[in-house]
Design an enzyme around this catalytic site. Structure first.
Site, PDB file in Angstrom:
ATOM      1  CG  HIS A 194      -2.031  -1.121   0.949  1.00  0.00           C
ATOM      2  ND1 HIS A 194      -2.272  -2.112   1.868  1.00  0.00           N
ATOM      3  CD2 HIS A 194      -2.838  -1.389  -0.108  1.00  0.00           C
ATOM      4  CE1 HIS A 194      -3.202  -2.932   1.378  1.00  0.00           C
ATOM      5  NE2 HIS A 194      -3.560  -2.516   0.189  1.00  0.00           N
ATOM      6  CG  ASP A 206      -5.057  -2.437  -4.989  1.00  0.00           C
ATOM      7  OD1 ASP A 206      -4.651  -3.591  -5.162  1.00  0.00           O
ATOM      8  OD2 ASP A 206      -5.204  -1.919  -3.868  1.00  0.00           O
ATOM      9  CB  SER A 207      -6.446  -5.461 -10.661  1.00  0.00           C
ATOM     10  OG  SER A 207      -5.175  -5.790 -11.192  1.00  0.00           O
ATOM     11  CB  THR A 208      -7.295 -10.199  -8.705  1.00  0.00           C
ATOM     12  OG1 THR A 208      -8.222  -9.919  -9.756  1.00  0.00           O
ATOM     13  CG2 THR A 208      -8.006 -10.031  -7.367  1.00  0.00           C
ATOM     14  CG  ASP A 209      -2.555 -12.580 -10.139  1.00  0.00           C
ATOM     15  OD1 ASP A 209      -1.863 -11.575  -9.925  1.00  0.00           O
ATOM     16  OD2 ASP A 209      -2.478 -13.621  -9.467  1.00  0.00           O
ATOM     17  N   PRO A 255     -11.970 -12.125 -12.377  1.00  0.00           N
ATOM     18  CG  PRO A 255     -12.658 -11.714 -10.185  1.00  0.00           C
ATOM     19  CD  PRO A 255     -12.169 -12.790 -11.084  1.00  0.00           C
TER      20      PRO A 255
END
EC number: 2.5.1.16
Lengths: 284, 284
Positions: free
Chosen positions: B62, B155-158, B162
């Site tokens: 963060h 700030d995503s997942t891989d 989704p």
């Protein structure tokens, strides 16, 4: 059948590698030695169950333990390497044509012989004519030496077991004496992330900074070491690794590296705040 | 009894954490969500079996996804955050008193509600009055926006599941349009070390660098992500993150950080050669 090698990074954290086969398992006078073959990391070996070197990322560790010092003082001619049984540190040093003498002191001859057999990627330059191999205790080897080396690299295991003496005040004092006026000491410096490693990192730094006028720590991304956040100590009598870095001279050597470069040389000394605080603190 | 959480970093590499107990396990409309309590990492949660956030090292991620942009342009006032359901990115943004508006678009409301319950360390600032929460698809949210934001943080997942649409050319083009003349796009950028992650890193960078005049990548040590070597993308219409960094202005904000500092700001852009080569190459 599946065969997995598992290392305990802490009592609560494990790192596991699927292995194709175990190439060797045995006990030397000093430690347990295992060699494995894996798809992800190629060949690797462990001492007392801890990953030492693997074909996939050994270049990171060996780049960082050698080139930072050589770019800070490109005139280094005599080097003492302590530990480093896999030969990777010596391999990088032999790429500098102007280095005249490399004394390597490894306590455990069996590690060297096994690496020559199973890990030629790191051990291939141990027969360079400038290399002198001593199978002795590095702690005793440096005792009484005066001003003999421009660079000492301590490429040791953790400070438990045979590597323990390489993290003591007496040893660091003897290294100081064994170095020339322009001497540099680089040592593998553990990791800040898991408490068991961070404690050793702080202790080592506290000792070295009392002895050397310049004492800095730099970092690298080494994914197969616990936490992947690994540190090296840079201690020096004269040269500051950032102010004195000889960018043009190092690049003119024409040494191709996969990790190190002279921008990263500067960048790797800029540590996260939590690591700086640990290094500045006086608690043990 | 021992209970262990295991993540597959590749088919051949596993990372395991001893857990005290599972706090929650369930399925949202989009993904499988699990929360755990552990001694080493405190509380953590996973999406589809992959570590997202834990109490021990969330500060690293963060810090690095927010402060680099804010030190490059300390006048950022309107921010769009896409993903970031745990709230940690918003928490860091709310520490800047001069930021006026933070729109957070998270597709999965269930992640946010569970983090508010189980991970207050990251979710505690979602009720700041400058924060607007949208439970929508970020891909659609940015469509048609023009010049509205000074900063977009992805700030995503891989890019599987989704998060997939957040790694497409259309999405990056829409981000470009949604940004002001001084706009900056920061995205989590995967890792260079394991091939499955490195492929996505290269694809993402190739797309972004065709759209933004300034496109750089920076790195951090995040031990609980695969390999611990994690990257962020910095794409910008005007500001260069190194040349334009406002060291004094950022330090005058008086924001205490445990990872980020303005020296490391510069250092983190100096990448290893093997990573630079991957980013410069045009193969997929």
């Amino acid at each position: 059948m599946e065969l997995w090698y598992t290392e305990e990074h802490t009592d609560e954290v494990r790192f596991s590698i699927k292995v194709e086969r175990q190439l060797f398992s045995g006990q030397s006078e000093f430690q347990t030695i295992d060699f494995f073959e894996s798809k992800e990391f190629g060949r690797f070996f462990t001492l007392d169950g801890l990953m030492m070197v693997n074909e996939k990322d050994e270049f990171i560790y060996h780049d960082m333990i050698t080139h930072v010092a050589l770019a800070t003082n490109p005139n280094i001619k005599k080097v003492l390497v302590i530990g480093a049984g896999d030969g990777g540190t010596v391999r990088e040093l032999t790429r500098y044509k102007h280095i005249e003498q490399i004394d390597m002191v490894e306590i455990d001859e069996m590690v060297v012989r096994l690496c020559q057999e199973h890990l030629p990627i790191t051990a291939s330059k141990l027969e360079d004519e400038r290399v002198n191999l001593y199978f002795e205790d590095g702690v005793k080897f440096v005792e009484g030496k005066e001003g003999e080396y421009d660079l000492i690299i301590v490429d040791s295991t953790d400070p438990i077991g045979p590597g323990e003496g390489l993290f003591t005040v007496d040893f660091y004092n003897n290294c100081y004496k064994a170095l020339s006026e322009e001497g540099i000491l680089v040592n593998q410096h553990e990791s800040p992330y898991y408490e068991n490693y961070a404690r050793e990192m702080k202790r080592s730094h506290q000792k070295i900074k009392k002895i050397f006028p310049i004492s800095r720590v730099y970092q690298a991304h080494i994914p197969t070491y616990p936490s992947g956040h690994w540190l090296f100590g840079f201690a020096s009598k004269k040269y500051d690794p950032i102010k004195d870095v000889q960018v043009d001279q190092w690049n003119n050597f024409g040494i191709t590296t996969r990790y190190y470069n002279t921008d990263l040389h500067v960048g790797c000394f800029f540590l996260p705040n939590y690591v700086k605080e640990m290094l500045e603190s006086d608690d043990e």
